[in-house]
Scaffold this active site. Structure first.
Site, short mmCIF file in Angstrom:
data_model
loop_
_atom_site.label_atom_id
_atom_site.label_comp_id
_atom_site.label_asym_id
_atom_site.label_seq_id
_atom_site.Cartn_x
_atom_site.Cartn_y
_atom_site.Cartn_z
N ASP A 135 0.87 -1.18 0.00
CA ASP A 135 0.00 0.00 0.00
C ASP A 135 0.91 1.23 0.00
O ASP A 135 1.82 1.34 0.83
CB ASP A 135 -0.90 -0.01 1.24
N ASN B 71 -1.82 12.93 -5.83
CA ASN B 71 -2.91 13.33 -6.73
C ASN B 71 -3.41 14.74 -6.44
O ASN B 71 -3.67 15.53 -7.35
CB ASN B 71 -4.08 12.33 -6.59
N HIS C 263 -3.75 14.24 -11.24
CA HIS C 263 -3.96 12.81 -11.51
C HIS C 263 -3.05 12.27 -12.61
O HIS C 263 -2.72 11.09 -12.60
CB HIS C 263 -5.43 12.57 -11.87
N ASP D 68 -1.02 8.99 -12.05
CA ASP D 68 -1.07 7.81 -12.94
C ASP D 68 0.34 7.39 -13.36
O ASP D 68 0.66 6.19 -13.38
CB ASP D 68 -1.89 8.13 -14.19
N ASP E 293 -4.09 2.50 -4.88
CA ASP E 293 -2.64 2.44 -4.65
C ASP E 293 -2.24 1.12 -4.00
O ASP E 293 -1.22 1.05 -3.31
CB ASP E 293 -2.19 3.62 -3.78
#
Length: 214
Positions: A152, A160, A165, A169, A195
């Site tokens: 994680d 973000n 974003h 990405d 994530d």
């Protein structure tokens, strides 16, 4: 018709051939016309590169059939197209064949199946495929020990929120690439969503193997 249509008599000579079939393989209408023998037609296709294989063996599938059942198959042409061929023999010994280019449909189906099991952003297997893979390992009594790593990413939401974003990405893509570079050949990586990533580490011989990957 959207399909190519061929009708042969009992002596394997062409009775009907529609324009769609000629266009499908780029054939010469001077050769592929009523009276043309099946073998000459396939030889013509071989000469222009739309058929690869043993001509006589291929023709025998139609001239010496086993039974009169409808046959439905997909053939792959040298240029990579998928052609669906449906064959039905007539009581008089002749037969009819339809051919349809199903390349786009098969590609679309393959894409649908891919998207159902892979993450579009990282191209890693998704949660569904990960679960299936893990369950298969658990069912195999002979499998060697394995470990599941759950990953994680801390503070990913902040990336973000502050950088956007698109950067988020790209960050996930880089994480996926780093994981690919870190695991063994038989290990399995998946993006579970957001994530969250996971690795199934195979062929473990000691706890040190797990620690080294961590």
């Amino acid at each position: 018709m959207t399909q190519g249509l061929l009708l042969f008599d009992a002596s394997a000579r062409l009775v009907i051939c529609n324009q769609r079939y000629i266009d499908m393989f780029g054939l010469s209408p001077d050769i592929v016309r009523p009276g043309c023998h099946l073998r000459d037609l396939i030889l013509h296709r071989q000469a222009i590169g739309s058929f690869v294989g043993d001509v006589d063996e291929y023709c025998a599938r139609f001239t010496n059939p086993r039974g009169d059942d409808i046959r439905d198959s997909v053939i792959i042409t040298p240029d990579g197209r998928s052609i669906r061929l449906i064959y039905k023999r007539a009581p008089d010994g002749g037969w009819a064949t339809t051919l349809e280019d199903v390349t786009d449909g098969r590609r679309a189906q393959a894409q649908i199946e891919y998207l159902a099991h892979y993450d579009a952003l990282t191209n890693l297997p998704n949660r569904t495929l990960f679960q299936r893979h893990a369950e298969e390992l658990l069912r195999k009594a002979t499998v060697r020990e394995f470990a599941i790593h759950y990953i994680d990413i801390d503070e990913f939401k902040r990336i973000n929120d502050t950088l956007g974003h698109l950067i988020g990405d790209e960050f996930l893509r880089r994480v996926a690439e780093k994981l690919r570079q870190s695991v063994g050949l038989n290990d399995f990586i998946a993006r579970l969503g957001g994530d969250e990533f996971a690795i199934v580490q195979r062929d473990i011989t000691s706890d040190d193997d797990v620690s080294d990957l961590v």
